[in-house]
Scaffold this motif. Sequence first.
Motif, PDB file in Angstrom:
ATOM      1  N   SER A 171       0.890  -1.295  -0.180  1.00 23.20           N
ATOM      2  CA  SER A 171       0.024   0.094  -0.051  1.00 23.20           C
ATOM      3  C   SER A 171       1.007   1.209   0.249  1.00 23.20           C
ATOM      4  CB  SER A 171      -0.950  -0.117   1.224  1.00 23.20           C
ATOM      5  OG  SER A 171      -1.830  -1.186   1.255  1.00 23.20           O
ATOM      6  N   TYR A 185      -7.365   5.002  -6.095  1.00 20.35           N
ATOM      7  CA  TYR A 185      -7.879   4.654  -4.536  1.00 20.35           C
ATOM      8  C   TYR A 185      -6.921   3.488  -4.287  1.00 20.35           C
ATOM      9  CZ  TYR A 185     -12.144   7.413  -4.862  1.00 20.35           C
ATOM     10  OH  TYR A 185     -13.151   8.436  -4.915  1.00 20.35           O
ATOM     11  N   ILE A 187      -7.323   0.831  -1.092  1.00 22.42           N
ATOM     12  CA  ILE A 187      -8.062   0.449   0.235  1.00 22.42           C
ATOM     13  C   ILE A 187      -7.511  -0.789   0.872  1.00 22.42           C
ATOM     14  CG2 ILE A 187     -10.553  -0.135   1.085  1.00 22.42           C
ATOM     15  CD1 ILE A 187     -11.421   0.983  -1.654  1.00 22.42           C
ATOM     16  N   ASP A 190      -9.196  -1.562   6.673  1.00 25.89           N
ATOM     17  CA  ASP A 190     -10.193  -0.699   7.191  1.00 25.89           C
ATOM     18  C   ASP A 190      -9.617   0.714   6.899  1.00 25.89           C
ATOM     19  OD1 ASP A 190     -12.143  -2.365   8.004  1.00 25.89           O
ATOM     20  OD2 ASP A 190     -10.986  -2.331  10.067  1.00 25.89           O
ATOM     21  N   ARG A 191      -8.759   1.071   5.980  1.00 26.78           N
ATOM     22  CA  ARG A 191      -8.507   2.452   5.601  1.00 26.78           C
ATOM     23  C   ARG A 191      -8.232   2.605   3.959  1.00 26.78           C
ATOM     24  NH1 ARG A 191      -5.505   4.264  10.175  1.00 26.78           N
ATOM     25  NH2 ARG A 191      -5.757   6.069   9.457  1.00 26.78           N
ATOM     26  N   PHE A 192      -8.483   4.108   3.698  1.00 27.34           N
ATOM     27  CA  PHE A 192      -8.239   4.181   2.225  1.00 27.34           C
ATOM     28  C   PHE A 192      -7.559   5.438   1.956  1.00 27.34           C
ATOM     29  CE2 PHE A 192     -11.982   6.808   3.284  1.00 27.34           C
ATOM     30  CZ  PHE A 192     -11.610   7.881   2.239  1.00 27.34           C
ATOM     31  N   SER A 194      -7.020   8.468  -1.279  1.00 24.70           N
ATOM     32  CA  SER A 194      -7.477   8.701  -2.546  1.00 24.70           C
ATOM     33  C   SER A 194      -6.838  10.004  -3.095  1.00 24.70           C
ATOM     34  CB  SER A 194      -8.885   9.459  -1.954  1.00 24.70           C
ATOM     35  OG  SER A 194      -9.509  10.118  -3.431  1.00 24.70           O
ATOM     36  N   TRP A 202      -4.375   8.810   5.105  1.00 23.15           N
ATOM     37  CA  TRP A 202      -5.188   7.617   5.235  1.00 23.15           C
ATOM     38  C   TRP A 202      -6.495   7.958   5.990  1.00 23.15           C
ATOM     39  CZ3 TRP A 202      -4.444   3.503   2.289  1.00 23.15           C
ATOM     40  CH2 TRP A 202      -3.135   3.140   1.708  1.00 23.15           C
ATOM     41  N   TYR A 205     -12.114   3.435   6.497  1.00 27.79           N
ATOM     42  CA  TYR A 205     -13.172   3.075   5.394  1.00 27.79           C
ATOM     43  C   TYR A 205     -14.120   2.332   6.124  1.00 27.79           C
ATOM     44  CZ  TYR A 205     -14.664   0.060   1.518  1.00 27.79           C
ATOM     45  OH  TYR A 205     -15.448  -0.352   0.336  1.00 27.79           O
ATOM     46  N   ARG A 216     -14.245  -5.423   4.378  1.00 29.39           N
ATOM     47  CA  ARG A 216     -13.572  -4.536   4.946  1.00 29.39           C
ATOM     48  C   ARG A 216     -12.000  -4.300   4.369  1.00 29.39           C
ATOM     49  NH1 ARG A 216     -13.681  -6.210  11.209  1.00 29.39           N
ATOM     50  NH2 ARG A 216     -12.066  -4.579  11.236  1.00 29.39           N
ATOM     51  N   HIS A 217     -11.852  -5.166   3.496  1.00 27.72           N
ATOM     52  CA  HIS A 217     -10.589  -5.127   2.982  1.00 27.72           C
ATOM     53  C   HIS A 217      -9.304  -5.605   3.747  1.00 27.72           C
ATOM     54  CE1 HIS A 217     -12.991  -2.988   0.093  1.00 27.72           C
ATOM     55  NE2 HIS A 217     -12.107  -3.303  -0.780  1.00 27.72           N
ATOM     56  N   HIS A 222      -7.054  -3.376  -2.403  1.00 31.70           N
ATOM     57  CA  HIS A 222      -7.485  -2.946  -3.462  1.00 31.70           C
ATOM     58  C   HIS A 222      -7.051  -1.530  -4.134  1.00 31.70           C
ATOM     59  CE1 HIS A 222     -11.073  -1.582  -6.210  1.00 31.70           C
ATOM     60  NE2 HIS A 222     -10.566  -0.512  -5.852  1.00 31.70           N
TER      61      HIS A 222
END
Length: 231
Positions: A171, A185, A187, A190-192, A194, A202, A205, A216-217, A222
Amino acid sequence: MVLATVLVLLGPGLLKSLGSAGGLLPTAECVVETSEGEIALDRDEAQLATTAVALRARGMEAPDTTSIDEAVLQRLADGPPGDAGPSLSCRGSAAQDLEVQQLTATGLTPRAEQLREAMTEVFGEQSLGGFAPGGVDQGHGGDSTHYDGRAIDVFFRPVSEENRRQGWMLSHWLVAHARDFNVQYVIFDDRFWSAHISRGQWHDYDAPAPSNEILRHLDHVHVDVLGGDAS
């Protein structure tokens, strides 16, 4: 001009103290949270550091990182003490002049395919999903970028502390290289992040089903790329 002169004279030590003193470097492209406080990096430094850490984790030859603070490299390699989580963030920036792309033979657009190839070069063969030759039309949310061939899922299963740290290593690399590959994005866990949020932090999410590890990734990263002017 005076501040710039002082920074040159006093060097990276002052940069570290400024970064940890309430975020006094608002124009920093990237920031790594370390045990010594926040350390500012420019985009090239962030790309160098995240790439070197990923290659070393595979036992591969890595580029020279003598210009990077050792505290940065250690945090990116080991993650935060106590629990896995984000350590590096970079400012977001979404290109506005991209062409809409069609699927290639892999089921990804050329931009997404370029990103997949770059990830493979640095991280080796990965467990990937979310795309298929001819495209996918089910298994994701209604407006999912997977259906446009713009998204890739990189799996880190089962969910464990070690796999979460590996997921964060990827990530961080994606965020550091977001401008080069038009990442929109990221993900994970639980965080994303953008590209549309210029401050680049961060964010939490909110999964539609909080008890579902996949939504919840927690078990996969992703990443999707920008779709072009018509997206």
